[in-house]
Design a protein around this motif. Structure first.
Motif, PDB file in Angstrom:
ATOM      1  N   GLN A  63       0.828  -1.202   0.000  1.00 56.48           N
ATOM      2  CA  GLN A  63       0.000   0.000   0.000  1.00 56.48           C
ATOM      3  C   GLN A  63       0.867   1.259   0.000  1.00 56.48           C
ATOM      4  N   PHE A  64       1.971   1.210   0.718  1.00 53.75           N
ATOM      5  CA  PHE A  64       2.910   2.328   0.745  1.00 53.75           C
ATOM      6  C   PHE A  64       3.491   2.568  -0.649  1.00 53.75           C
ATOM      7  N   ASP A  65       3.897   1.503  -1.324  1.00 52.90           N
ATOM      8  CA  ASP A  65       4.503   1.628  -2.650  1.00 52.90           C
ATOM      9  C   ASP A  65       3.516   2.125  -3.698  1.00 52.90           C
ATOM     10  N   SER A  66       2.231   1.935  -3.461  1.00 50.47           N
ATOM     11  CA  SER A  66       1.229   2.347  -4.445  1.00 50.47           C
ATOM     12  C   SER A  66       0.774   3.798  -4.272  1.00 50.47           C
ATOM     13  N   LEU A  67       1.283   4.472  -3.248  1.00 45.45           N
ATOM     14  CA  LEU A  67       0.916   5.881  -3.002  1.00 45.45           C
ATOM     15  C   LEU A  67       2.178   6.736  -3.033  1.00 45.45           C
ATOM     16  N   PRO A  68       2.508   7.325  -4.173  1.00 52.70           N
ATOM     17  CA  PRO A  68       3.776   8.038  -4.323  1.00 52.70           C
ATOM     18  C   PRO A  68       3.780   9.475  -3.806  1.00 52.70           C
ATOM     19  N   VAL A  69       2.599  10.018  -3.517  1.00 53.52           N
ATOM     20  CA  VAL A  69       2.533  11.430  -3.137  1.00 53.52           C
ATOM     21  C   VAL A  69       2.782  11.579  -1.642  1.00 53.52           C
ATOM     22  N   SER A  70       3.936  12.120  -1.307  1.00 55.97           N
ATOM     23  CA  SER A  70       4.310  12.316   0.095  1.00 55.97           C
ATOM     24  C   SER A  70       3.800  13.661   0.602  1.00 55.97           C
ATOM     25  N   ILE A  71       3.376  13.690   1.851  1.00 56.36           N
ATOM     26  CA  ILE A  71       2.912  14.924   2.497  1.00 56.36           C
ATOM     27  C   ILE A  71       3.890  15.250   3.615  1.00 56.36           C
ATOM     28  N   GLU A  72       4.366  16.486   3.645  1.00 51.93           N
ATOM     29  CA  GLU A  72       5.417  16.863   4.585  1.00 51.93           C
ATOM     30  C   GLU A  72       4.902  17.272   5.959  1.00 51.93           C
ATOM     31  N   ARG A  73       3.712  17.873   6.008  1.00 51.30           N
ATOM     32  CA  ARG A  73       3.241  18.447   7.274  1.00 51.30           C
ATOM     33  C   ARG A  73       1.891  17.863   7.676  1.00 51.30           C
ATOM     34  N   GLU A  74       1.686  17.749   8.970  1.00 52.60           N
ATOM     35  CA  GLU A  74       0.411  17.252   9.493  1.00 52.60           C
ATOM     36  C   GLU A  74      -0.753  18.095   9.003  1.00 52.60           C
ATOM     37  N   GLU A  75      -0.565  19.416   8.992  1.00 53.03           N
ATOM     38  CA  GLU A  75      -1.669  20.308   8.631  1.00 53.03           C
ATOM     39  C   GLU A  75      -2.108  20.156   7.181  1.00 53.03           C
ATOM     40  N   ASP A  76      -1.301  19.487   6.365  1.00 47.68           N
ATOM     41  CA  ASP A  76      -1.673  19.274   4.963  1.00 47.68           C
ATOM     42  C   ASP A  76      -2.370  17.934   4.754  1.00 47.68           C
ATOM     43  N   TYR A 113       5.404   8.146   7.987  1.00 48.24           N
ATOM     44  CA  TYR A 113       5.321   8.673   6.627  1.00 48.24           C
ATOM     45  C   TYR A 113       3.877   9.043   6.317  1.00 48.24           C
ATOM     46  N   PHE A 114       3.666  10.253   5.852  1.00 48.28           N
ATOM     47  CA  PHE A 114       2.335  10.703   5.460  1.00 48.28           C
ATOM     48  C   PHE A 114       2.186  10.535   3.948  1.00 48.28           C
ATOM     49  N   ARG A 115       1.105   9.883   3.535  1.00 43.61           N
ATOM     50  CA  ARG A 115       0.867   9.658   2.110  1.00 43.61           C
ATOM     51  C   ARG A 115      -0.554  10.078   1.723  1.00 43.61           C
ATOM     52  N   SER A 116      -0.648  10.813   0.624  1.00 44.09           N
ATOM     53  CA  SER A 116      -1.943  11.197   0.070  1.00 44.09           C
ATOM     54  C   SER A 116      -2.541  10.013  -0.682  1.00 44.09           C
ATOM     55  N   ILE A 117      -3.870   9.875  -0.602  1.00 41.36           N
ATOM     56  CA  ILE A 117      -4.536   8.810  -1.358  1.00 41.36           C
ATOM     57  C   ILE A 117      -5.072   9.342  -2.693  1.00 41.36           C
ATOM     58  N   ASP A 118      -4.646  10.519  -3.114  1.00 44.88           N
ATOM     59  CA  ASP A 118      -5.130  11.084  -4.374  1.00 44.88           C
ATOM     60  C   ASP A 118      -4.898  10.142  -5.557  1.00 44.88           C
ATOM     61  N   THR A 134      12.231   7.680  19.493  1.00 47.88           N
ATOM     62  CA  THR A 134      12.393   8.798  18.577  1.00 47.88           C
ATOM     63  C   THR A 134      11.289   8.761  17.539  1.00 47.88           C
ATOM     64  N   PHE A 135      10.602   9.894  17.324  1.00 47.30           N
ATOM     65  CA  PHE A 135       9.509   9.958  16.371  1.00 47.30           C
ATOM     66  C   PHE A 135       9.904  10.807  15.172  1.00 47.30           C
ATOM     67  N   PHE A 136       9.443  10.406  14.018  1.00 40.42           N
ATOM     68  CA  PHE A 136       9.676  11.138  12.784  1.00 40.42           C
ATOM     69  C   PHE A 136       8.354  11.284  12.039  1.00 40.42           C
ATOM     70  N   VAL A 137       8.259  12.295  11.192  1.00 39.47           N
ATOM     71  CA  VAL A 137       7.059  12.456  10.365  1.00 39.47           C
ATOM     72  C   VAL A 137       7.465  12.933   8.994  1.00 39.47           C
ATOM     73  N   GLY A 138       6.502  12.836   8.067  1.00 38.62           N
ATOM     74  CA  GLY A 138       6.620  13.508   6.766  1.00 38.62           C
ATOM     75  C   GLY A 138       7.538  12.814   5.795  1.00 38.62           C
ATOM     76  N   VAL A 142      11.049  13.402   8.806  1.00 38.17           N
ATOM     77  CA  VAL A 142      11.539  14.644   9.378  1.00 38.17           C
ATOM     78  C   VAL A 142      11.418  14.539  10.895  1.00 38.17           C
ATOM     79  N   THR A 143      12.472  14.853  11.626  1.00 37.86           N
ATOM     80  CA  THR A 143      12.454  14.716  13.070  1.00 37.86           C
ATOM     81  C   THR A 143      11.477  15.718  13.686  1.00 37.86           C
ATOM     82  N   LEU A 144      10.670  15.230  14.613  1.00 36.41           N
ATOM     83  CA  LEU A 144       9.737  16.110  15.336  1.00 36.41           C
ATOM     84  C   LEU A 144      10.499  16.966  16.339  1.00 36.41           C
TER      85      LEU A 144
END
Length: 333
Positions: free
Chosen positions: A126-139, A206-211, A322-326, A331-333
Motif C-alpha cells: 500500500q505504501f509503494d502504491s501511493l507516491p505522493v508524500s505529504i510533509e506536514r500534518e496540517e496538509d 510517513y504521510f501519504r496522500s490517497i489522491d 524517537t519519532f519522525f514524520v513527513g 523529518v524529526t519532530l
C-alpha cells in the motif's frame, strides 16, 4: 463400374460441402473476432471515460469521504482470532482486521467507485502504491494514510519491504486516526498516530496522500517491488487486437488499473518478501471467506506474547523513543 460414392457428381458434392463448411467456420470465427474486438473497445472507452470522471476534484473529495466513512463502519472489529480466548465474543467474531486489512477492506467495499481492486499484499504494498508524500500534518486530509516503519526488538521477526510495520487512516481533528493497532485490540479511533510499540522501535512516520487511488490508479511506484497483477490486453499481432488510432492518448498503459479479482486478470508476479496479510499479522477473515488456521504465515512477531517482549532498546539518535514524520526520508519532530 463406378460406385455411387465414387462418382464425379458425388465427389464434387462432397468437395462443395467441405468448402461450405470451411467457409461457415471462417465466417463464424470472423463474427466472434469482431464481437470480441468490440467488447474490448467498449471496455477501454468506458475505462477512459471513468478515469476522466475520477479526476474531477469534487468527485475525488466525495470518494475520499466515502473511503474513511467506510473504514469507520468497522469500528470494534477484533485484530486477530489467535489473540483471544476460545469461547469469548472476540474469538468467535465473524470478521478480523489488522492494520492493512482495514484499509484493503474499505477499498474493496468501494472497488466500483475507485475503479480497481486493491491487491492482497500488506502495508508495504500500500505504501509503494501511493507516491505522493505529504510533509506536514496540517496538509493531511481525512482518508490519507500514516505509514510506520520500524525495527523489531526480536531479530528473528519477519521483516517487510522498507521495514514497513504499520498503517492507519488519518481522520483529522488533531492527530486522530482509525486503525487496528493492538494484537488483543480492535479497530478503533486513536487520539494520535504517535504511540510506543512493544514490538518495534526506531519508528518513522510517513504521510501519504490517497489522491492516486482516488484517480483510479493502483500500481507500485517502487522500482524494487513491482507488486503487479497482469491484466490481459491483446497485443498488436493478436487476432483480437483493437485499433485505437481514432482514440486520443489516454496516458501510459501502466496507468490502466489491474483488477486482480476480475476474469481479465491472468497471473500475479513479483510478490516480494511480504505476505498477503497485513501488519505482519492476521489475514482478513469473515464468514464464508478464508478462515484463519494455526499454520498461516503471519510473521514471527505475532507468535510471541507481548508481555514477554524485551525491554525497549535506546534509539541510535541518543536513547528513548524517537519519532519522525513527513517526507520520503522522514523529518524529526
Amino acid at each position: 463400374m463406378i460406385s455411387g460414392c465414387d462418382s464425379p457428381e458425388m465427389t464434387s458434392r462432397i468437395q462443395d460441402n467441405k468448402e461450405n463448411a470451411t467457409e461457415s467456420l471462417q465466417e463464424a470465427f470472423q463474427r466472434f473476432r469482431k464481437a470480441k474486438q468490440e467488447k474490448i473497445r467498449l471496455a477501454l472507452q468506458e475505462e477512459k471515460k471513468a478515469a476522466a470522471q475520477r479526476c474531477d476534484p469534487q468527485q475525488m473529495q466525495q470518494l475520499r469521504k466515502k473511503f474513511f466513512e467506510q473504514a469507520l463502519r468497522y469500528l470494534g472489529v477484533p485484530y486477530a482470532k489467535k489473540f483471544h480466548e476460545p469461547g469469548t465474543p472476540d474469538y468467535d467474531a465473524p470478521l478480523f482486521l489488522d492494520c492493512c486489512a482495514l484499509v484493503r477492506r474499505a477499498l474493496r467495499d468501494l472497488k466500483d467507485d475507485f475503479g480497481f481492486t486493491v491487491g492482497p499484499w500488506n502495508q508495504a504494498y500500500q505504501f509503494d502504491s501511493l507516491p505522493v508524500s505529504i510533509e506536514r500534518e496540517e496538509d493531511m486530509q481525512p482518508g490519507d494514510l500514516v505509514f510506520i516503519s520500524g525495527t523489531y526488538f526480536n531479530s528473528k521477526s519477519k521483516t517487510y519491504p522498507h521495514n514497513m510495520v504499520h498503517v492507519e487512516i488519518w481522520l483529522g481533528d488533531g492527530e486522530k486516526t482509525i486503525g487496528a493497532r493492538w494484537h488483543r485490540g480492535h479497530v478503533q479511533i486513536h487520539d494520535s498516530y504517535k504511540f510506543v510499540s512493544k514490538s518495534y522501535y526506531n519508528m518513522v512516520y510517513y504521510f501519504r496522500s490517497i489522491d492516486t487511488w482516488l484517480k483510479g490508479i493502483c500500481k507500485s511506484h517502487c522500482p524494487d517491488h513491482p507488486w503487479r497483477a497482469i491484466k490481459y490486453l491483446p497485443g498488436k499481432k493478436s487476432v483480437f487486437a483493437v485499433s485505437l488510432q481514432d482514440e486520443s492518448a489516454g496516458g501510459d498503459d501502466d496507468d490502466t488499473p489491474a483488477d486482480a479479482d476480475s476474469p481479465a486478470s491472468s497471473t500475479t508476479t513479483s510478490k516480494p518478501a511480504s505476505q498477503a496479510d497485513g501488519g505482519g499479522g492476521a489475514k482478513e477473515n469473515d464468514t464464508g471467506s478464508r478462515k484463519e488456521t494455526p499454520d498461516e504465515k503471519t510473521g514471527e512477531n505475532l507468535k510471541r506474547d507481548d508481555s514477554k517482549t524485551a525491554k525497549p532498546k535506546p534509539a541510535k539518535t541518543g536513547g528513548g523513543q524517537t519519532f519522525f514524520v513527513g517526507g520520503a526520508n522522514g523529518v524529526t519532530l
